[in-house]
Design an enzyme around this catalytic site. Structure first.
Site, mmCIF file in Angstrom:
data_model
loop_
_atom_site.group_PDB
_atom_site.id
_atom_site.type_symbol
_atom_site.label_atom_id
_atom_site.label_comp_id
_atom_site.label_asym_id
_atom_site.label_seq_id
_atom_site.Cartn_x
_atom_site.Cartn_y
_atom_site.Cartn_z
ATOM 1 N N ALA A 60 0.843 -1.197 0.000
ATOM 2 C CA ALA A 60 0.000 0.000 0.000
ATOM 3 C C ALA A 60 0.876 1.245 0.000
ATOM 4 C CB ALA A 60 -0.917 -0.014 1.212
ATOM 5 N N THR A 61 2.050 1.141 0.596
ATOM 6 C CA THR A 61 2.974 2.282 0.591
ATOM 7 C C THR A 61 3.303 2.677 -0.847
ATOM 8 O OG1 THR A 61 3.896 1.641 2.718
ATOM 9 C CG2 THR A 61 5.288 3.019 1.310
ATOM 10 N N ASN A 145 -5.299 3.747 11.584
ATOM 11 C CA ASN A 145 -4.588 2.543 12.021
ATOM 12 C C ASN A 145 -4.208 2.569 13.501
ATOM 13 O OD1 ASN A 145 -2.940 4.638 10.680
ATOM 14 N ND2 ASN A 145 -1.214 3.453 11.466
ATOM 15 N N GLN A 172 -7.158 0.193 6.194
ATOM 16 C CA GLN A 172 -7.658 -0.289 7.493
ATOM 17 C C GLN A 172 -9.135 -0.668 7.476
ATOM 18 O OE1 GLN A 172 -6.231 -1.155 10.289
ATOM 19 N NE2 GLN A 172 -4.157 -0.670 9.605
ATOM 20 N N HIS A 194 -1.388 -7.698 3.002
ATOM 21 C CA HIS A 194 -1.096 -8.392 4.272
ATOM 22 C C HIS A 194 -2.087 -8.044 5.377
ATOM 23 C CE1 HIS A 194 1.096 -5.078 6.445
ATOM 24 N NE2 HIS A 194 1.318 -4.674 5.217
ATOM 25 N N THR A 230 7.973 -6.591 -13.909
ATOM 26 C CA THR A 230 7.346 -7.901 -14.138
ATOM 27 C C THR A 230 6.269 -8.158 -13.093
ATOM 28 O OG1 THR A 230 9.388 -8.722 -15.077
ATOM 29 C CG2 THR A 230 7.809 -10.382 -14.306
ATOM 30 N N CYS A 319 9.361 2.620 17.901
ATOM 31 C CA CYS A 319 10.019 2.439 19.195
ATOM 32 C C CYS A 319 11.515 2.324 18.964
ATOM 33 C CB CYS A 319 9.590 1.127 19.836
ATOM 34 S SG CYS A 319 7.962 1.203 20.522
HETATM 35 N N1 PLP Z 1 -2.165 2.870 5.181
HETATM 36 C C1 PLP Z 1 -2.597 2.454 6.391
HETATM 37 C C2 PLP Z 1 -3.797 3.112 7.004
HETATM 38 C C3 PLP Z 1 -1.923 1.423 7.057
HETATM 39 O O1 PLP Z 1 -2.348 1.027 8.262
HETATM 40 C C4 PLP Z 1 -0.779 0.852 6.438
HETATM 41 C C5 PLP Z 1 -0.019 -0.220 7.113
HETATM 42 O O2 PLP Z 1 -0.189 -0.509 8.269
HETATM 43 C C6 PLP Z 1 -0.378 1.318 5.185
HETATM 44 C C7 PLP Z 1 -1.094 2.331 4.586
HETATM 45 C C8 PLP Z 1 0.841 0.747 4.487
HETATM 46 O O3 PLP Z 1 0.611 -0.560 4.068
HETATM 47 P P1 PLP Z 1 1.803 -1.493 3.525
HETATM 48 O O4 PLP Z 1 2.363 -2.149 4.738
HETATM 49 O O5 PLP Z 1 1.124 -2.466 2.595
HETATM 50 O O6 PLP Z 1 2.763 -0.641 2.823
#
Ligand code: PLP
Length: 377
Positions: A60-61, A145, A172, A194, A230, A319
């Site tokens: 997602a990042t 999150n 989330q 994940h 790919t 942390c």
């Molecule tokens: N956006 C939210 C709200 C998340 O909680 C997270 C990951 O915890 C992400 C984006 C990023 O997801 P990824 O770990 O797939 O990059």
């Protein structure tokens, strides 16, 4: 969360039967492409769009970066000036990161302050949007999150719909909340694998045909040029399987985890009247998540002590050397640094109900009693 067995099986099957490069023209390549495109069709069916709107990414990042940076680039090209970025202090670092980068490149960035529980106030968002010059690019989450707050997407989306670009970080919410039609009105929507029981390393970006986006990385022309590289039929098919299951099981997930959370909260509120719940009341909160602050608790001891008892909880912040940094989201909600440090996030997963909630409650009580006692010596 654990990888769902069905998603793992789909991954392994594709690894055996669709191991060729899906861009290759030979028969094995076409077979791999068939598996990949079948996965794209299935993801599109769940996310209510056509297959061409689905871009598979590694996380997602990555998807948040492709969308936010790509939209900003396209808006600058079309309007001849940088977009005004409108977002909130509740966003995940993978949204704030590209926004801050764009700010350094000269874009104006407005981050609206938060209400209690990390709620994004719609009127503040609109005020911020009116204050900027140029087209607005909104980047907002469906649910938070850290505190589990569910943002009011019906209000957000209808208020900003005629904006140039609306990005929804839905990571989330998927599998935890029933779909809100309004999240599908966004130009871009992001889901992480994940978080729904797919293996790590896969995510989906749903790009509406109305989304104006320029590519931000270059190479082969894969996935309409937005995510060159790919493609992995193995990851795509396991993602599709996990997404279908997460959405089909959402109601049961919500029911079970809510009863775990309710049981936990009942125990903790009884034992520790000083407890401060950072998550909003039910209905505005993820069913499985609670964010709990324990006043006068030594935050440095909290996480390691719970971890030693086998509870994998988080503080919602990075942390280092056992010293939790106070969560920037909680600070933005007006929580003091000391209380933010004494805060833990507990999230329940698939199949965890009341019995687990009570067990976790008993462990937390024992650990906290110990820490409070030592603190008072
Ligand atoms: N956006 C939210 C709200 C998340 O909680 C997270 C990951 O915890 C992400 C984006 C990023 O997801 P990824 O770990 O797939 O990059």
């Amino acid at each position: 969360m654990e990888v769902r067995p069905e998603a793992l099986a789909a991954f392994q099957r594709a690894g055996r039967e669709a191991h060729a490069n899906p861009a290759a023209l030979h028969r094995a390549g076409r077979r791999a492409q068939g598996v990949l495109e079948d996965a794209r069709d299935r993801v599109a069916a769940v996310l209510r769009c056509s297959a061409s709107e689905i871009i598979f990414c590694s996380s997602a990042t990555e998807a948040n970066n492709i969308s936010i940076l790509g939209a900003a680039r396209a808006m600058e090209r079309v309007h001849g000036k940088s977009p005004h970025l409108v977002s909130s202090k509740a966003e995940h670092p993978s949204v704030l990161g590209p926004l801050r980068h764009l700010q350094q490149m000269g874009c104006r960035l407005s981050l609206v302050p938060l209400e209690n529980g990390a709620r994004v106030p719609v009127e503040k968002l609109l005020q911020a949007a009116e204050g900027g010059e140029g087209a607005n690019l909104f980047a907002l989450q469906w649910a938070n999150n850290e505190t589990g707050t569910v943002q009011d997407w019906d209000a957000l989306a209808s208020a900003v719909l005629d904006s140039s670009f609306l990005h929804c970080d839905a990571v989330q919410g998927i599998g935890k909340l029933p779909f809100a039609d309004s999240i599908f009105s966004s130009h871009a929507l992001v889901v992480s694998g994940h978080k729904i029981g797919a293996p790590k390393g896969v995510a989906a970006l749903r790009l509406s045909p109305l989304a104006m986006l320029d590519p931000v990385s270059f190479g082969g022309g894969h996935q309409r040029g937005f995510r060159p590289g790919t493609e992995s039929p193995d990851l795509a098919t396991s993602f599709a399987t996990a997404l279908e299951l997460a959405v089909a099981e959402q109601a049961a997930f919500a029911r079970e985890t809510l009863s775990a959370k309710t049981a936990l909260l009942e125990i903790l509120k009884n034992e520790f009247p000083q407890l401060v719940c950072q998550q909003p009341e039910e209905g505005n909160s993820l069913p499985n998540t609670c964010s709990l602050s324990f006043p006068n608790m030594d935050g440095r001891k909290l996480l390691p002590a719970l971890d030693a008892e086998g509870l994998a909880v988080s503080s919602g912040s990075a942390c280092s050397a056992g010293a939790p940094k106070p969560s920037s989201v909680l600070l933005a909600c007006g929580v003091s640094a000391e209380l933010a440090r004494a805060t833990v996030r507990i999230s329940f997963g698939c199949g965890q109900g009341e019995v687990i909630g009570k067990k976790v409650g008993a462990v937390v009580v024992a650990v906290l009693d110990r820490i409070y006692k030592v603190g008072n010596l």
